[in-house]
Design a protein around this motif. Structure first.
Motif, PDB file in Angstrom:
ATOM      1  N   PHE A   3       0.885  -1.165   0.129  1.00  0.00           N
ATOM      2  CA  PHE A   3       0.128   0.153  -0.246  1.00  0.00           C
ATOM      3  C   PHE A   3       0.752   1.242  -0.001  1.00  0.00           C
ATOM      4  O   PHE A   3       0.411   2.178  -0.630  1.00  0.00           O
ATOM      5  N   ILE A   4       1.842   1.278   0.859  1.00  0.00           N
ATOM      6  CA  ILE A   4       2.604   2.435   0.816  1.00  0.00           C
ATOM      7  C   ILE A   4       3.657   2.543  -0.367  1.00  0.00           C
ATOM      8  O   ILE A   4       3.558   3.854  -0.750  1.00  0.00           O
ATOM      9  N   LEU A   5       4.067   1.508  -1.008  1.00  0.00           N
ATOM     10  CA  LEU A   5       4.692   1.767  -2.342  1.00  0.00           C
ATOM     11  C   LEU A   5       3.875   2.109  -3.610  1.00  0.00           C
ATOM     12  O   LEU A   5       4.239   2.701  -4.588  1.00  0.00           O
ATOM     13  N   ASN A   6       2.471   1.967  -3.357  1.00  0.00           N
ATOM     14  CA  ASN A   6       1.587   2.186  -4.299  1.00  0.00           C
ATOM     15  C   ASN A   6       0.599   3.443  -4.126  1.00  0.00           C
ATOM     16  O   ASN A   6      -0.047   3.894  -5.129  1.00  0.00           O
ATOM     17  N   ILE A   7       0.580   3.862  -3.003  1.00  0.00           N
ATOM     18  CA  ILE A   7      -0.017   5.129  -2.735  1.00  0.00           C
ATOM     19  C   ILE A   7       0.089   6.505  -3.275  1.00  0.00           C
ATOM     20  O   ILE A   7      -0.790   6.983  -3.843  1.00  0.00           O
ATOM     21  N   MET A   8       1.479   6.691  -3.944  1.00  0.00           N
ATOM     22  CA  MET A   8       1.858   7.706  -4.479  1.00  0.00           C
ATOM     23  C   MET A   8       1.268   7.892  -6.108  1.00  0.00           C
ATOM     24  O   MET A   8       1.156   6.898  -6.692  1.00  0.00           O
TER      25      MET A   8
END
Length: 582
Positions: A72-77
């Motif tokens: 999620f962190i890697l894809n939130i941007m």
């Protein structure tokens, strides 16, 4: 024309070199870039995994959500939260597939399953039960009964569940006769289950441990043989070794302390030693997969031959794997050793250090399974078709281990990509004294494992963080090995005394002891040995004291502690005569 061709070739080579260099640099710096970009958010995946493990007591759910939080962190941007969740789910699947696609990981999974099949065959053939019964006949006193139980626990080294399920029911009538409390029996069973299986060279645990070690070393770019590192950690597995010594010392001295002494005195005086917990006995029968098939004539050879085939097969497989690797390599000095003296100590050492443990252990487990099947069919215990069913059924019990491994590898992957270890290194490397790190890792592993009841999950969470952090603080292999052993040992200590651990539950069931009584009487012993482990084990080892000095020091400290806190469990009868079991 030739000049033009030369320029074209030159420019092509230059572009290729630059592209390769840039690609390599990008791969190397991804973790550092993410650590700088996300900062403290890189800690989210391990924190989520640990927190949910505390709350849910389910390590697989905790690991899966930990992986997804990293995705999620890697894809939130650049994405909305809903799309980021969707991509994190896809990321989870991709990481799991990548984990299984790795030949090393696939070999680890296969050998874990194959060893499970061998253990089930040995159990159904009555081999394990025969060994336990043969040992129980030699118990003639309270001291000898406890030592025999301890020896039996060492012999059933290949699986902690098998230990709890076999040793307890076999030794229970003997210890009852010698007026040894069920609580004391449960403690001996529990202390020779996970602590023994965790350091055994061939067991259902080694695949997990070696697999996690290999993945963690890959994350720091260090070319190390995971099986060799595992072997190097064994002398530093202080809790495992000390708890085994604790059993022997207290049994020979007939000294106990705390709630255990009270239970022993009550039993010596003739108080009821039988658990009234019928539910526990019913639950034990559900777990008792090691019970022989009906009508099987018990023979110790039904265990010795298959397990012997497993051990001997592993030795040959390790040597052959290392030999082929060396001969296909470019180290001329080692090649000459293998050619000139292939049976020498140096040649064997080099072969084992270069062996592919995942393939070698799978080969030996498969060979042992075939030996057990043929042997059982020859003795008409079962047909070959039935043997295959038993072998596959034994694999099923270890599928959960494979699932945990895949989740642990996937979590390690997302932690590596996020740069969690690099962020921790930046945060702690300057502020943390090197000598204290192994002790902190041990304590953290113990807390997580105690709260979750699983050492497997704890190892999977901590290993990807502990090895990179220890490497950043002190890159010497000896220091990293101590830190690695602290992960494995801390996880086993927590699992050993946790009231929700499978082995703790099965040990109390196998001994016919009330579960809460088992936990209550065992806890002071586990904590006592854990304190010795930290103060006289990991702190001196963290300072660089050699293990051949640390271990004797720890044993002396433990012996003195037992003499100080322990009191005799000998009692006097009505006429003033001592009831002694010598």
């Amino acid at each position: 024309m030739k000049k033009r061709n030369f320029r074209l070739i030159f420019m092509t080579i230059l572009i290729f070199i630059m592209t390769t260099a840039l690609t390599f640099a990008q791969e190397v710096d991804v973790a550092a870039q993410n650590a700088a970009k996300f900062g403290i958010w890189t800690l989210v995946p391990p924190i989520v995994a640990i927190s949910l493990a505390f709350i849910t007591k389910n390590v697989i759910v905790s690991l899966v959500l930990g992986i997804m939080s990293g995705g999620f962190i890697l894809n939130i941007m650049g994405n909305n939260p809903f799309m980021a969740i969707f991509y994190s789910f896809l990321d989870l699947i991709q990481r799991a597939v990548n984990s299984l696609a790795d030949p090393w990981n696939a070999g680890i999974i296969l050998q874990v399953l194959a060893i499970g099949g061998v253990i089930n065959l040995v159990g159904k053939m009555g081999g394990a039960k025969a060994i336990a019964e043969a040992l129980s006949k030699r118990a003639k006193s309270a001291k000898s009964a406890q030592i025999i139980t301890w020896v039996a626990g060492l012999l059933v080294f290949f699986d902690d569940y098998a230990n709890s399920l076999i040793i307890g029911p076999m030794m229970r009538p003997v210890t009852d006769k010698m007026k040894i409390s069920r609580e004391r029996l449960a403690f001996i069973i529990d202390a020779t289950a996970a602590p023994v299986a965790g350091i055994a060279i061939i067991s259902t645990w080694i695949g997990l441990e070696v697999g996690l070690i290999g993945s963690a070393f890959d994350s720091i770019g260090v070319d190390a043989n995971p099986f060799g590192v595992f072997l190097s950690t064994i002398p530093f597995r202080f809790y495992n070794i000390l708890i085994l010594g604790f059993i022997v010392i207290t049994a020979l001295l007939l000294k106990d302390f705390g709630p255990m002494r009270k239970a022993e005195l009550e039993c010596r005086k003739g108080s009821s030693n039988i658990s009234s917990n019928e539910d526990a006995n019913k639950e034990l029968s559900k777990h008792d997969d090691m019970e022989p098939l009906p009508g099987v004539k018990l023979s110790i050879w039904n265990a010795i031959i298959p397990i012997g085939a497993l051990i001997v097969g592993a030795l040959f497989a390790f040597y052959y794997s290392g030999y082929t690797t060396i001969m296909g390599g470019e180290d001329s000095a080692v090649i000459q050793i293998m050619k000139n003296s292939p049976a020498s100590f140096d040649a064997i050492k080099e072969a084992f250090s270069n062996a592919d443990a995942s393939v070698a252990l799978f080969q030996s487990a498969l060979f042992a399974g075939i030996v057990a099947m043929v042997m059982g069919a020859f003795k008409k215990i079962f047909t070959l078709s039935e043997a295959l069913d038993i072998w596959v059924d034994g694999m099923k019990t270890l599928v959960i281990t494979g699932v945990i491994l895949i989740c642990a590898w996937s979590l390690s992957s997302v932690i590596k990509e996020l740069g969690t270890a690099k962020y921790l290194i930046q945060l702690l490397s300057g502020a943390l004294p090197p000598f204290i790190l192994p002790s902190l890792i041990f304590v953290l592993g113990a807390i997580i494992s105690f709260a979750t009841g699983t050492s497997y999950g704890t190892m999977g969470i901590l290993m990807p963080l502990a090895i990179p952090l220890s490497y950043s603080i002190n890159p010497e292999m000896s220091y990293i090995i101590v830190a690695t052993s602290a992960v494995l040992t801390g996880a086993i200590f927590g699992d050993h005394c946790s009231p929700i651990s499978d082995t703790t539950i099965l040990s109390s069931m196998g001994a016919g002891c009330n579960h809460i009584d088992h936990v209550r009487t065992q806890m002071p012993y586990s904590i006592f040995v854990a304190v010795i482990t930290i103060v006289f084990g990991y702190i001196p080892a963290g300072f660089g004291l050699p293990v051949y000095l640390v271990l004797p020091l720890a044993f002396v400290a433990m012996f003195i502690g037992i003499q100080i806190f322990g009191k005799s469990v000998e009692v006097e009868d009505i006429n003033g005569k001592e009831v002694l079991d010598n």
